[in-house]
Design a protein around this motif. Structure first.
Motif, PDB file in Angstrom:
ATOM      1  N   SER A 131       0.836  -1.199   0.000  1.00 52.20           N
ATOM      2  CA  SER A 131       0.000   0.000   0.000  1.00 52.20           C
ATOM      3  C   SER A 131       0.874   1.253   0.000  1.00 52.20           C
ATOM      4  CB  SER A 131      -0.921  -0.001   1.206  1.00 52.20           C
ATOM      5  OG  SER A 131      -0.156   0.089   2.389  1.00 52.20           O
ATOM      6  N   THR A 132       0.241   2.354  -0.293  1.00 49.25           N
ATOM      7  CA  THR A 132       0.932   3.634  -0.329  1.00 49.25           C
ATOM      8  C   THR A 132       0.430   4.518   0.791  1.00 49.25           C
ATOM      9  OG1 THR A 132       1.148   3.503  -2.727  1.00 49.25           O
ATOM     10  CG2 THR A 132       1.371   5.673  -1.748  1.00 49.25           C
ATOM     11  N   THR A 133       1.346   5.159   1.474  1.00 51.18           N
ATOM     12  CA  THR A 133       1.020   6.113   2.519  1.00 51.18           C
ATOM     13  C   THR A 133       1.760   7.404   2.212  1.00 51.18           C
ATOM     14  OG1 THR A 133       0.771   4.367   4.153  1.00 51.18           O
ATOM     15  CG2 THR A 133       1.153   6.586   4.993  1.00 51.18           C
ATOM     16  N   THR A 134       1.077   8.497   2.342  1.00 59.77           N
ATOM     17  CA  THR A 134       1.698   9.792   2.094  1.00 59.77           C
ATOM     18  C   THR A 134       2.012  10.450   3.429  1.00 59.77           C
ATOM     19  OG1 THR A 134       0.420  10.044   0.064  1.00 59.77           O
ATOM     20  CG2 THR A 134       1.372  12.042   1.003  1.00 59.77           C
ATOM     21  N   ILE A 135       3.229  10.943   3.544  1.00 60.81           N
ATOM     22  CA  ILE A 135       3.601  11.713   4.728  1.00 60.81           C
ATOM     23  C   ILE A 135       4.142  13.066   4.278  1.00 60.81           C
ATOM     24  CG2 ILE A 135       4.056   9.721   6.202  1.00 60.81           C
ATOM     25  CD1 ILE A 135       7.040  10.146   5.700  1.00 60.81           C
ATOM     26  N   ARG A 136       3.845  14.059   5.046  1.00 57.69           N
ATOM     27  CA  ARG A 136       4.350  15.392   4.735  1.00 57.69           C
ATOM     28  C   ARG A 136       5.569  15.647   5.624  1.00 57.69           C
ATOM     29  NH1 ARG A 136       0.079  15.829   2.035  1.00 57.69           N
ATOM     30  NH2 ARG A 136      -2.013  16.417   2.504  1.00 57.69           N
ATOM     31  N   LYS A 151      13.433  16.697   5.294  1.00 59.04           N
ATOM     32  CA  LYS A 151      13.627  16.042   3.991  1.00 59.04           C
ATOM     33  C   LYS A 151      15.084  16.155   3.546  1.00 59.04           C
ATOM     34  CE  LYS A 151      11.612  15.895  -0.619  1.00 59.04           C
ATOM     35  NZ  LYS A 151      10.648  16.498  -1.537  1.00 59.04           N
ATOM     36  N   HIS A 182      13.781   7.043   0.104  1.00 60.53           N
ATOM     37  CA  HIS A 182      12.639   6.160   0.323  1.00 60.53           C
ATOM     38  C   HIS A 182      13.044   4.963   1.180  1.00 60.53           C
ATOM     39  CE1 HIS A 182       8.918   3.996  -0.586  1.00 60.53           C
ATOM     40  NE2 HIS A 182       9.676   2.939  -0.809  1.00 60.53           N
TER      41      HIS A 182
END
Length: 94
Positions: A2-7, A13, A28
């Motif tokens: 699955s894909t999870t988005t984090i800010r 970063k 990643h």
């Protein structure tokens, strides 16, 4: 998978990118490894607490424990590389 988005804040970063490059991996993969490591630590901590709870319950049931002086002497012998007989638990005088 699955894909999870984090800010991520830009500063974090950049730190991740720099650390990942130094580790010879991608940002990643670095993030995935960090999350897996954190999950492992949380699981180990939970196992440690469960074992501590089990041992405390056993102590409450039996009243037996190993006096610190005996445990310390045993540990010192082991650290010195000497053969040492493990101390036995017993009820302590009050």
């Amino acid at each position: 998978m699955s894909t999870t988005t984090i800010r991520l804040p830009e500063a974090l970063k950049a730190r991740i990118a720099k650390a990942a490059e130094a580790a010879g991996t991608t940002s990643h993969n670095f993030i995935l490894e960090a999350i897996a490591e954190k999950a492992d630590l949380a699981e180990q901590r939970a196992e440690f607490h469960a074992l501590a709870d089990q041992r405390y319950a056993q102590f409450l049931d039996t009243g037996e424990s190993i006096p610190w002086e005996d445990a310390r002497a045993w540990l010192r012998q082991r650290l010195a590389g000497k053969p040492a007989k493990r101390p036995a638990a017993r009820k302590q005088a009050r």
